[in-house]
Structures are given as C-alpha cells and as structure tokens.
Design a protein around this motif. Structure first.
Motif, PDB file in Angstrom:
ATOM      1  N   GLU A  33      -0.982 -10.073  -1.609  1.00  0.00           N
ATOM      2  CA  GLU A  33      -2.164 -10.221  -1.907  1.00  0.00           C
ATOM      3  C   GLU A  33      -2.724 -11.510  -1.965  1.00  0.00           C
ATOM      4  N   SER A 104     -17.717  -6.725  -1.039  1.00  0.00           N
ATOM      5  CA  SER A 104     -16.259  -6.453  -1.133  1.00  0.00           C
ATOM      6  C   SER A 104     -15.898  -5.279  -0.153  1.00  0.00           C
ATOM      7  N   GLY A 105     -14.617  -5.388   0.147  1.00  0.00           N
ATOM      8  CA  GLY A 105     -14.010  -4.048   0.957  1.00  0.00           C
ATOM      9  C   GLY A 105     -14.000  -2.830   0.005  1.00  0.00           C
ATOM     10  N   THR A 106     -13.594  -2.936  -1.319  1.00  0.00           N
ATOM     11  CA  THR A 106     -13.742  -1.818  -2.235  1.00  0.00           C
ATOM     12  C   THR A 106     -15.027  -1.028  -2.272  1.00  0.00           C
ATOM     13  N   ASN A 109     -15.323   0.698   1.380  1.00  0.00           N
ATOM     14  CA  ASN A 109     -14.525   2.061   1.504  1.00  0.00           C
ATOM     15  C   ASN A 109     -15.263   3.001   0.779  1.00  0.00           C
ATOM     16  N   HIS A 130      -4.796   1.616   0.002  1.00  0.00           N
ATOM     17  CA  HIS A 130      -5.820   0.847  -0.953  1.00  0.00           C
ATOM     18  C   HIS A 130      -6.973   1.709  -1.776  1.00  0.00           C
ATOM     19  N   GLU A 135      -8.149   0.845  -6.212  1.00  0.00           N
ATOM     20  CA  GLU A 135      -9.653   0.787  -6.501  1.00  0.00           C
ATOM     21  C   GLU A 135      -9.995   1.418  -7.505  1.00  0.00           C
ATOM     22  N   GLU A 185      -6.139   4.048   6.400  1.00  0.00           N
ATOM     23  CA  GLU A 185      -5.875   2.597   6.418  1.00  0.00           C
ATOM     24  C   GLU A 185      -5.137   2.208   7.560  1.00  0.00           C
ATOM     25  N   ARG A 189      -1.316  -2.043   3.823  1.00  0.00           N
ATOM     26  CA  ARG A 189      -0.830  -3.170   3.176  1.00  0.00           C
ATOM     27  C   ARG A 189       0.487  -2.871   2.102  1.00  0.00           C
ATOM     28  N   ASP A 218     -10.330   2.153   7.006  1.00  0.00           N
ATOM     29  CA  ASP A 218     -10.127   0.819   6.123  1.00  0.00           C
ATOM     30  C   ASP A 218      -9.439   0.006   7.092  1.00  0.00           C
ATOM     31  N   ALA A 220      -9.395  -3.203   6.967  1.00  0.00           N
ATOM     32  CA  ALA A 220      -9.456  -4.729   6.387  1.00  0.00           C
ATOM     33  C   ALA A 220      -8.773  -5.779   7.271  1.00  0.00           C
ATOM     34  N   ARG A 221      -7.365  -5.138   7.797  1.00  0.00           N
ATOM     35  CA  ARG A 221      -6.661  -6.181   8.468  1.00  0.00           C
ATOM     36  C   ARG A 221      -6.494  -5.647   9.874  1.00  0.00           C
ATOM     37  N   TYR A 244     -14.336  -0.522   8.262  1.00  0.00           N
ATOM     38  CA  TYR A 244     -14.593  -1.694   7.269  1.00  0.00           C
ATOM     39  C   TYR A 244     -13.871  -2.635   7.661  1.00  0.00           C
ATOM     40  N   TYR A 248     -12.139 -12.011   4.620  1.00  0.00           N
ATOM     41  CA  TYR A 248     -11.310 -12.967   3.875  1.00  0.00           C
ATOM     42  C   TYR A 248      -9.857 -13.085   4.209  1.00  0.00           C
ATOM     43  N   LYS A 249      -9.368 -11.646   5.083  1.00  0.00           N
ATOM     44  CA  LYS A 249      -7.949 -11.726   5.009  1.00  0.00           C
ATOM     45  C   LYS A 249      -7.529 -12.764   6.069  1.00  0.00           C
TER      46      LYS A 249
HETATM   47  C1  LIG Z   1      -6.311  -2.560   2.963  1.00  0.00           C
HETATM   48  C2  LIG Z   1      -7.155  -2.998   1.918  1.00  0.00           C
HETATM   49  N1  LIG Z   1      -8.493  -2.345   1.838  1.00  0.00           N
HETATM   50  C3  LIG Z   1      -9.574  -2.822   1.071  1.00  0.00           C
HETATM   51  C4  LIG Z   1      -9.124  -3.928   0.109  1.00  0.00           C
HETATM   52  C5  LIG Z   1     -10.297  -4.181  -0.573  1.00  0.00           C
HETATM   53  O1  LIG Z   1     -10.938  -5.485  -0.329  1.00  0.00           O
HETATM   54  P1  LIG Z   1     -11.903  -6.379  -1.581  1.00  0.00           P
HETATM   55  O2  LIG Z   1     -10.761  -7.314  -2.121  1.00  0.00           O
HETATM   56  O3  LIG Z   1     -12.661  -6.949  -0.645  1.00  0.00           O
HETATM   57  O4  LIG Z   1     -12.321  -5.373  -2.416  1.00  0.00           O
HETATM   58  C6  LIG Z   1      -8.138  -4.613   0.390  1.00  0.00           C
HETATM   59  C7  LIG Z   1      -7.601  -5.996  -0.548  1.00  0.00           C
HETATM   60  O5  LIG Z   1      -6.988  -6.471  -0.693  1.00  0.00           O
HETATM   61  C8  LIG Z   1      -7.062  -4.253   1.367  1.00  0.00           C
HETATM   62  O6  LIG Z   1      -5.900  -4.972   1.322  1.00  0.00           O
END
Ligand SMILES: Cc1ncc(COP(=O)(O)O)c(C=O)c1O
Length: 393
Positions: A33, A104-106, A109, A130, A135, A185, A189, A218, A220-221, A244, A248-249
């Motif tokens: 992370e 934020s991603g949190t 989501n 995640h 969360e 997701e 991760r 989700d 994110a990546r 979403y 920043y990843k």
């Molecule tokens: C798969 C996944 N979803 C959501 C998030 C949440 O992102 P944020 O740190 O912007 O809240 C992360 C962050 O590490 C993540 O890895």
C-alpha cells in the motif's frame, strides 16, 4: 500490524529506513500500500509501486511543467477547471453519462453502494475486498448498510457463490430488508493483484440486471488489470452501474478519486460529499496531475506489461533469481532469491543503477508499472546481474 497502527508507526518511524527494517508479513503489507519512498528521478525504475510516485519537490516541478505547457484552471468546490476536465475524460473513458471528483476512494465506494442500494440494506462484497476489510466498517457505522462477505480468502466469487449467499439470506429471513448492491473489486489488492475473470463478471452482471440488483466496481487499479488482460475500461464499466477509479495508484496525484455512473445516481453525490465533510475548496492540483498522467496511460501500461515479459525471461536466465507470474495476476509477480543477501542486493540496485526493489529473504512481490519504460531491458538485466554477484553469499 493493522492499517491504523501501521500508519501511526510509519509516522513515528524514519520513513526511508523502514522498508529494510520490516520483516515478513509486515513488510509485505507495507509494500502493498505504501509508495516507493526513494526519489524517483527520470531514470529511476521502481518495482515497488503501481505507478510513478513523486517526492514533494518533483511533484511541484511536475505541476509547473504541466502549467507551463497549458495553464491549469482552478476549480471551486470541485466544480469547473481541471476537475471538470478530468471528470469529463473519465465519463468518456467509462462510457458513463456522469462523473464526480471524490476526495478519497473510500468515500467513492461508500457513497456509491449506499446510494445504489437506496432503502435496501444488504450489500454483497468479496471477503478480501477493500470495502469489507479496509474501510473502517463505515458501511455499517455511517451508512446503515450490512456488508455480507462472500468467498472467504478468495480473490473473487463466482455467480454460483453469489447466488448461494443471496438465496441463503433471502430464504432465511422472515422480515426481509432487501438486497441492494453487489460490489466487485478488480484487481484485488489483498489477493496479490489478481483480477476477476471477465466471464464471471459478465455472468454476475447479467444475473444482477435480471434480478434488479445494482453493481458497483471498485476499480481503484482497473488500468492495471486492463494492461494485462486487454479488456477496455468501457467494456468493464458496461457491466456495472457505478465505477470508481483512484487518482493516486498510477496517476501520480497526491490523492483523490473519480466516481462514474448514471446521472440520477451521481446527482446525489455533491450533497452527500458535503455532509460527510469531504467537500474541499479546490482540488485542481490532484486533477491536473491525474489528467496529465491519464494522457497515454493505457498505452504506457500496455507497453510496460509487454516489456516485462521479455525482461523477466531475461532475468530468469541469471543464477539466484526466479520470477514467476501469479495465476490470474495483473502487475504483481513473485521473485525468489537464492544464495543472495537481499538487503545488499537492493542497495546495489538502488545505489548503482537507480533500480528500486525492496527485496526480502524468500519471496518478494515485485510490481510492473510504467517506470519500467525508463531504462531498457538489457540495462536492467545487467544491473541485476551485477547486484546478484555483489550480494552473493
Ligand atoms: C482496492 C482499493 N479500493 C479503495 C481504496 C481506497 O482509496 P483511498 O485511499 O483513496 O480511500 C484503496 C486504497 O488503498 C484500494 O486499494
């Protein structure tokens, strides 16, 4: 070490020495992370991250460079300027009619699954996701939703596993509270970046649409999955109601996220971001950086993925190193070192060759990202060759 403790620990520790001090699982969690803490000059190749990571001075220079090429436009409270441009681009890339910047991603989501679910309280998620693990139980404590984990320890659930979980909860309840959203997701991760097979997503999506359940991605990546399996963002997005993506990843921003979906769902978000304290006066810095790196990202990641195949084949010819792919994996690979002092190996790579790799005794997870394009394969192979010789025990 849990996330919170780990973050406090990071704050209290000397950050730059930490990677070499953390053994085993803690180091793996850290590596999964946390960004590369070494300076990322233009020639630096990093196997530690999912994308380029800028130190403060580099970040400022980069923004200046971006601004010199085309003046960055301000947003006010997430409206207009670079933020609007970024959201427009993501709407185009996902094929969704609307999109919004999230701090934020949190939050992306949580607000997505909450709004999609309406009055229904049950939300089905991967047990390894995640949303479920990282969360802070916000679905339960802030949004009055009940997360139901499916497929413990696995990267994804199949349609059959999902149906069983849904049926179990439906049939077993006299006072039904309603099925809201299924969240997926991808890539995962906590499961070494494995991706969810497209065929399974297609089946799950078709079933959810037939049943009237909503689907959230989700992602994110998601660009990392795309680089390794060739599925487009538009195709992925077409199976979901909301998507979403992190800024920043691999997009270089200091933080932030974008949530895409239909107009009705996204229309609720501005107010919800505000009442949950997420409205920031301006986010043009994050947006401009992400916009800049978004340009050509898919192509760069695809080239990095292709280049890594040849690179790893070359590295596997060297004695003392073995790199193997993870089944259904995206950009994460396992590297085994034998007869090598891992610490000295990493130090030699970094000091002599600007190759950042936090090697550990036994298995180290290494990540393919676009910094791989900064040096040619032969140079990286020679660097490994020398570092292996220097660190031989
Ligand atoms: C798969 C996944 N979803 C959501 C998030 C949440 O992102 P944020 O740190 O912007 O809240 C992360 C962050 O590490 C993540 O890895």
């Amino acid at each position: 070490m849990n996330d919170l403790k780990r973050r406090n620990f990071l704050k209290l520790s000397g950050l730059t020495v930490l990677p070499t001090l953390l053994p085993g699982i803690a180091a793996k969690a850290f590596a999964s992370e946390s960004p590369n803490l070494q300076p990322a000059a233009n020639e630096t190749v990093s196997f530690n991250d999912d994308g380029p990571f800028y130190q403060p001075a580099e970040y400022i220079n980069k923004l200046q460079e971006i601004n010199a090429a085309q003046p960055i436009k301000m947003d006010f409270y997430g409206g207009g300027g670079a933020v609007a441009q970024l959201c427009e681009q993501f709407a185009g890339l996902t094929g969704k009619p609307a999109s919004i910047y999230m701090p934020s991603g949190t939050m992306a989501n949580q607000l997505a699954i909450s709004v999609l679910s309406g009055e229904n309280t049950k939300i089905f998620v991967q047990e390894t996701s995640h949303i479920y693990r990282d969360e802070g139980d916000s679905a339960q404590s802030v949004f009055n939703k009940r997360l139901i984990p499916v497929a413990q320890g696995e990267a994804h659930f199949t349609l059959e596993q999902l149906q069983q979980a849904v049926n179990y909860h439906n049939q077993g309840e006299v006072f039904k509270s309603g099925i809201g959203t299924i969240a997926i997701e991808n890539p995962v991760r906590r499961c070494d970046g494995k991706f969810v097979p497209l065929e399974e997503i297609r089946k799950i999506s078709a079933w959810c649409r037939q049943k009237g359940y909503k689907l959230h991605l989700d992602g994110a990546r998601i660009f990392l999955a795309m680089a390794f399996n060739g599925v487009s963002l538009k195709e992925y997005s077409s199976y979901f109601d909301t998507v979403y993506i992190s800024l920043y990843k691999y997009l270089g921003a200091a933080g932030g996220a974008v949530l895409c979906g239909d107009k009705e769902t996204i229309s609720h978000m501005e107010h919800l971001i505000k009442i949950h304290g997420g409205t920031t006066f301006s986010s043009w810095g994050n947006a401009a950086m992400a916009l800049h790196n978004l340009n050509g990202l898919e192509d760069r990641l695809k080239r990095s993925a292709d280049k890594s195949k040849e690179l790893f084949a070359g590295l596997n010819k060297l004695p003392g190193v073995k790199i193997t792919a993870i089944p259904n994996g995206s950009n994460i690979f396992n590297m085994e070192l034998t007869g090598v002092d891992a610490r000295l190996f990493s130090k030699t790579l970094a000091d002599k060759y600007q190759v950042m790799l936090r090697a550990q005794k036994g298995t180290t997870q290494i990540r393919v990202n676009e910094t791989l394009l900064r040096q040619d394969n032969q140079r990286i192979i020679s660097a490994f060759d020398d570092a292996l010789k220097v660190a031989k025990v």
